[in-house]
Design an enzyme around this catalytic site. Structure first.
Site, short mmCIF file in Angstrom:
data_model
loop_
_atom_site.label_atom_id
_atom_site.label_comp_id
_atom_site.label_asym_id
_atom_site.label_seq_id
_atom_site.Cartn_x
_atom_site.Cartn_y
_atom_site.Cartn_z
N LYS A 147 0.98 -1.19 0.43
CA LYS A 147 0.15 -0.19 -0.18
C LYS A 147 1.32 1.68 0.55
CE LYS A 147 -1.96 1.76 3.52
NZ LYS A 147 -2.97 2.04 4.59
N LYS A 149 0.64 5.99 0.33
CA LYS A 149 0.24 6.65 0.80
C LYS A 149 0.54 7.39 -0.51
CE LYS A 149 -1.11 5.34 5.11
NZ LYS A 149 -2.84 5.44 5.36
N LYS A 245 -12.65 -0.69 9.42
CA LYS A 245 -12.03 -0.57 10.85
C LYS A 245 -12.65 -0.80 12.10
CE LYS A 245 -8.60 2.30 8.40
NZ LYS A 245 -8.19 3.27 7.60
#
Length: 326
Positions: A147, A149, A245
């Site tokens: 991932k 950012k 989440k």
């Protein structure tokens, strides 16, 4: 039952820059639920981007504690008695852990889920200059997924920097609501050409309706825009993925219900986390067992090895034991 709460600070090995700031560590809140010699634990990481703080979460927990201790509110009732968020997450997960221990069953059995021995998980690269991004990518060459950012003036250069050293590793990007629709549409063709398979939260949640004008082919994932099942109707047709989440859903109870409802609506599922210790990552691992994309690399980020608790070997998370949680 007796409920206690404490704040602690979880420090990162190194500061991580994201679109809304730099994270060197975060305050977490741990709840302990004690009954008949057993202790259940739950941990939450309140985030200011959601209007939360550790201090406010402690106050919320203290306010509901007498009703829980007196038997007036159980785990099911908690969903109605408190709004979703970090405070409810800490209590909900503590009650799951306690229920498992009191009953002599695993949390997996309580939830009716199979416990995979390992789950592939990504490794995150924060916002860095392109040359540093390339070095960071080279250091995680064995990652199962990366991932990246985004949210700087050099976003596409950083994507290319990753691809220069990791040409075939599955790659997705996380904008943390840092772009405009115009910037998204400009970037999408280059992201597709680089083999980016998903763009996470490109716009602020209040601009979700503008995504009807998204022209790119790379699927979008709702993170800050998706908290509970109540968000699914307005996200349908705009996002392909949702990021689940526990600190958004307010605990494992709603997270599992959200996963089921979202899958039934045709959304693809991702599991994510804030910063936290293994006490927070263990119930997130349960959610991750239902998800296609897993972003639970906090064990690699925290400075103290004792905080990591749940093992991430750079490619996958490995199943936790009952001594940790559940």
């Amino acid at each position: 039952m007796r409920l206690t709460v404490r704040k602690t600070y979880v420090e990162a090995k190194a500061p991580v820059r994201v679109a809304f700031g730099t994270i060197a560590g975060l305050e977490t809140v741990e709840v302990r639920a004690e009954q008949d010699g057993q202790v259940g634990r739950g941990e939450a990481c309140p985030m200011s981007i959601y209007g939360q703080s550790a201090e406010a979460s402690v106050r919320e927990i203290a306010a509901i504690a007498p009703a829980i201790e007196g038997g007036e509110v159980d785990r099911a009732g908690l969903q109605r008695a408190m709004p979703p968020g970090a405070a409810r997450n800490a209590i909900d997960c503590a009650l799951w852990d306690l229920e498992a221990k009191l009953g002599g069953r695993s949390a997996w059995a309580l939830a009716g889920l199979e416990a995979p021995p390992s789950i592939p998980s990504d490794v995150t690269i924060g916002i860095l200059p392109p040359d540093e991004t390339a070095r960071a990518a080279a250091a995680i060459a064995d990652a199962a997924m990366v991932k990246l950012k985004l949210g700087s003036d050099h976003d596409l250069d950083c994507v290319r920097a990753v691809r220069s050293v990791l040409p075939s590793v599955p790659l997705f990007v996380d904008v943390n609501a840092g772009w405009t629709l115009e910037r998204l549409n400009r970037a999408a063709p280059a992201l597709a050409e680089a083999g980016v398979f998903m763009i996470e939260q490109p716009l602020p949640p209040e601009e979700d309706d503008r995504l009807g004008g998204y022209e790119g082919a790379v699927p979008l994932c709702a993170d800050e825009s998706c908290h509970t099942r109540a968000d699914l109707d307005r996200l349908a047709g705009l996002y392909a993925f949702i990021n689940i989440k526990l600190d958004k859903t307010g605990g494992l109870t709603e997270a599992l219900a959200l996963a089921e409802a979202a899958k039934a609506r045709g959304f693809r599922l991702m599991a994510g986390c804030m910063l936290g210790t293994g006490v927070a990552m263990a119930p997130a691992y349960m959610v991750a067992s239902l998800c296609e994309i897993v972003d639970l690399d906090a064990p690699l980020v925290v400075r103290d090895p004792a905080d990591a608790a749940l093992r991430h070997d750079g490619r996958a998370l490995h199943l936790f034991g009952p001594e940790l949680w559940g």
